[in-house]
Design a protein around this motif. Structure first.
Motif, PDB file in Angstrom:
ATOM      1  N   THR A   1     -14.959  -0.635   6.814  1.00  0.00           N
ATOM      2  CA  THR A   1     -13.496  -0.629   6.834  1.00  0.00           C
ATOM      3  C   THR A   1     -12.950  -1.922   7.456  1.00  0.00           C
ATOM      4  O   THR A   1     -11.989  -2.493   6.965  1.00  0.00           O
ATOM      5  CB  THR A   1     -13.006   0.594   7.646  1.00  0.00           C
ATOM      6  OG1 THR A   1     -13.773   1.724   7.251  1.00  0.00           O
ATOM      7  CG2 THR A   1     -11.560   0.890   7.404  1.00  0.00           C
TER       8      THR A   1
ATOM      9  N   GLN B   1     -10.494  -4.757   5.704  1.00  0.00           N
ATOM     10  CA  GLN B   1      -9.226  -5.219   6.287  1.00  0.00           C
ATOM     11  C   GLN B   1      -9.216  -6.742   6.430  1.00  0.00           C
ATOM     12  O   GLN B   1      -8.235  -7.397   6.094  1.00  0.00           O
ATOM     13  CB  GLN B   1      -9.032  -4.555   7.662  1.00  0.00           C
ATOM     14  CG  GLN B   1      -7.698  -4.876   8.329  1.00  0.00           C
ATOM     15  CD  GLN B   1      -6.500  -4.231   7.637  1.00  0.00           C
ATOM     16  OE1 GLN B   1      -6.473  -3.026   7.444  1.00  0.00           O
ATOM     17  NE2 GLN B   1      -5.513  -5.027   7.258  1.00  0.00           N
TER      18      GLN B   1
ATOM     19  N   CYS C   1      -8.971   2.037   1.837  1.00  0.00           N
ATOM     20  CA  CYS C   1      -9.985   2.456   2.819  1.00  0.00           C
ATOM     21  C   CYS C   1      -9.341   3.436   3.797  1.00  0.00           C
ATOM     22  O   CYS C   1      -8.191   3.825   3.633  1.00  0.00           O
ATOM     23  CB  CYS C   1     -10.540   1.243   3.567  1.00  0.00           C
ATOM     24  SG  CYS C   1      -9.314   0.425   4.600  1.00  0.00           S
ATOM     25  N   ARG C   2     -10.079   3.808   4.825  1.00  0.00           N
ATOM     26  CA  ARG C   2      -9.591   4.810   5.794  1.00  0.00           C
ATOM     27  C   ARG C   2      -8.343   4.371   6.549  1.00  0.00           C
ATOM     28  O   ARG C   2      -7.612   5.188   7.092  1.00  0.00           O
ATOM     29  CB  ARG C   2     -10.686   5.101   6.817  1.00  0.00           C
ATOM     30  CG  ARG C   2     -11.737   6.072   6.360  1.00  0.00           C
ATOM     31  CD  ARG C   2     -12.398   6.744   7.555  1.00  0.00           C
ATOM     32  NE  ARG C   2     -12.632   5.794   8.638  1.00  0.00           N
ATOM     33  CZ  ARG C   2     -13.778   5.186   8.849  1.00  0.00           C
ATOM     34  NH1 ARG C   2     -14.791   5.401   8.063  1.00  0.00           N
ATOM     35  NH2 ARG C   2     -13.917   4.351   9.860  1.00  0.00           N
ATOM     36  N   PHE C   3      -8.111   3.047   6.634  1.00  0.00           N
ATOM     37  CA  PHE C   3      -6.934   2.546   7.357  1.00  0.00           C
ATOM     38  C   PHE C   3      -5.633   2.860   6.616  1.00  0.00           C
ATOM     39  O   PHE C   3      -4.558   2.682   7.157  1.00  0.00           O
ATOM     40  CB  PHE C   3      -7.023   1.027   7.560  1.00  0.00           C
ATOM     41  CG  PHE C   3      -8.005   0.615   8.620  1.00  0.00           C
ATOM     42  CD1 PHE C   3      -8.484   1.531   9.544  1.00  0.00           C
ATOM     43  CD2 PHE C   3      -8.447  -0.696   8.706  1.00  0.00           C
ATOM     44  CE1 PHE C   3      -9.384   1.156  10.530  1.00  0.00           C
ATOM     45  CE2 PHE C   3      -9.349  -1.094   9.689  1.00  0.00           C
ATOM     46  CZ  PHE C   3      -9.824  -0.158  10.596  1.00  0.00           C
ATOM     47  N   ARG C   4      -5.748   3.288   5.360  1.00  0.00           N
ATOM     48  CA  ARG C   4      -4.560   3.578   4.568  1.00  0.00           C
ATOM     49  C   ARG C   4      -4.259   5.084   4.591  1.00  0.00           C
ATOM     50  O   ARG C   4      -5.166   5.901   4.500  1.00  0.00           O
ATOM     51  CB  ARG C   4      -4.781   3.141   3.101  1.00  0.00           C
ATOM     52  CG  ARG C   4      -4.728   1.618   2.914  1.00  0.00           C
ATOM     53  CD  ARG C   4      -3.293   1.160   3.055  1.00  0.00           C
ATOM     54  NE  ARG C   4      -3.065  -0.232   2.692  1.00  0.00           N
ATOM     55  CZ  ARG C   4      -2.851  -1.191   3.580  1.00  0.00           C
ATOM     56  NH1 ARG C   4      -2.902  -0.931   4.861  1.00  0.00           N
ATOM     57  NH2 ARG C   4      -2.598  -2.418   3.192  1.00  0.00           N
TER      58      ARG C   4
END
Length: 294
Positions: free
Chosen positions: A168, A172, A193-196
């Motif tokens: 991740t 970024q 990814c998981r940040f979204r």
């Protein structure tokens, strides 16, 4: 189970032995100098390994079974590569004015290796064959720049690009780099990814199908069933060996008739071997850029 190192005297000579325990408490002692005979157990799904009896047939059976599976995978790979070599890929146009303008914005001097790798990649893209190129180079030797130029070329030709990374954080970082470098051009870069958040991911996936996303950067989330491209032309894979077996299967299905660029700082023997026998073409960045911080 590794039980440490013991000193054992044989024929009046004291030597270090590695103590290994089997099912039923039996122990096997291996000379410390014969370290190449053992390997650390690693499992894709972190299952607790089952111990075998010393001198039993279990291990032989397991090896035979695995050999069969390896043969199946090899056959599949041969078919995939035969299919890719028989088909003709998309032929990209020569560099446009935009491409040249974009490349002039690169703040560093390219190394000769970098220039060669960029030329190789563009030549592959402009030819009828489906590209499968491996870019090998240490961290900070400029692999990403090769990928960015190839991605820009694909977008300039109206194709979509998928950039697949193992973590991740990396996703970024690459996203930030791409957005920064392409801010003066009408290129739409998205991150998956998981940040979204879920709603952001949903919108990205919807836009991707409609062709409103030019470059999609993401983790294995990009390989999910719901992610569909309108017209994918280039797949860039960063550190392929860090993806699991199931992800590699999905990557393989994606690869059928699109150009692939693989970047690695640590080429695994299989990837290296495939380059050496000519299934993949390979460009090596062996020259450190000027003023690179060690």
């Amino acid at each position: 189970i590794y039980r440490g190192i013991e000193k054992i005297t044989t024929d009046g000579v004291e030597k270090d032995y590695i103590s290994i325990e089997y099912q039923g408490g039996d122990n096997l002692f291996i000379l410390a100098s014969a370290l190449d005979q053992i390997a650390k157990y690693a499992s894709a799904n972190a299952r607790k390994p089952k111990l075998h009896k010393l001198g039993g047939n279990e291990w032989k059976k397991t090896k035979t079974r695995v050999k069969g599976q390896v043969k199946d995978i090899a056959e599949e790979l041969v078919q995939l590569y035969a299919l890719r070599q028989a088909k003709e890929g998309y032929v990209y146009d020569k560099d446009t004015v935009w491409q040249k303008e974009f490349e002039e914005l690169f703040p560093y001097d390219e190394t000769q290796d970098q220039l060669n790798a960029i030329d190789d990649t563009k030549r592959d893209m402009e030819s009828k064959k489906i590209m499968d190129r491996l870019i090998c180079g240490d961290v900070g030797y400029g692999k990403t720049e090769v990928a960015i130029r190839a991605a820009f070329k694909a977008v300039d030709n109206g194709k979509q690009v998928a950039y697949l990374v193992p973590t991740t954080i990396l996703a970024q970082q690459h996203y930030n780099t791409f957005v920064q470098l392409m801010k003066d051009f009408p290129v739409r870069v998205y991150l998956l990814c998981r940040f979204r958040t879920d709603s952001q991911q949903k919108k990205t996936i919807g836009d991707l199908k409609k062709g409103l996303v030019d470059i999609l950067i993401g983790t294995h989330r990009v390989l999910s069933k719901d992610v569909q491209f309108k017209d994918l032309g280039l797949l860039i894979i960063d550190e392929e060996q860090r993806f699991g077996v199931t992800h590699k299967e999905k990557i393989k299905q994606m690869k059928q008739n699109i150009d692939v660029l693989t970047l690695t700082a640590t080429p695994i023997p299989r990837t290296l071997h495939m380059s050496l026998i000519g299934i993949r073409d390979m460009s090596v960045l062996a020259e450190a850029p000027q003023d690179r911080t060690p």
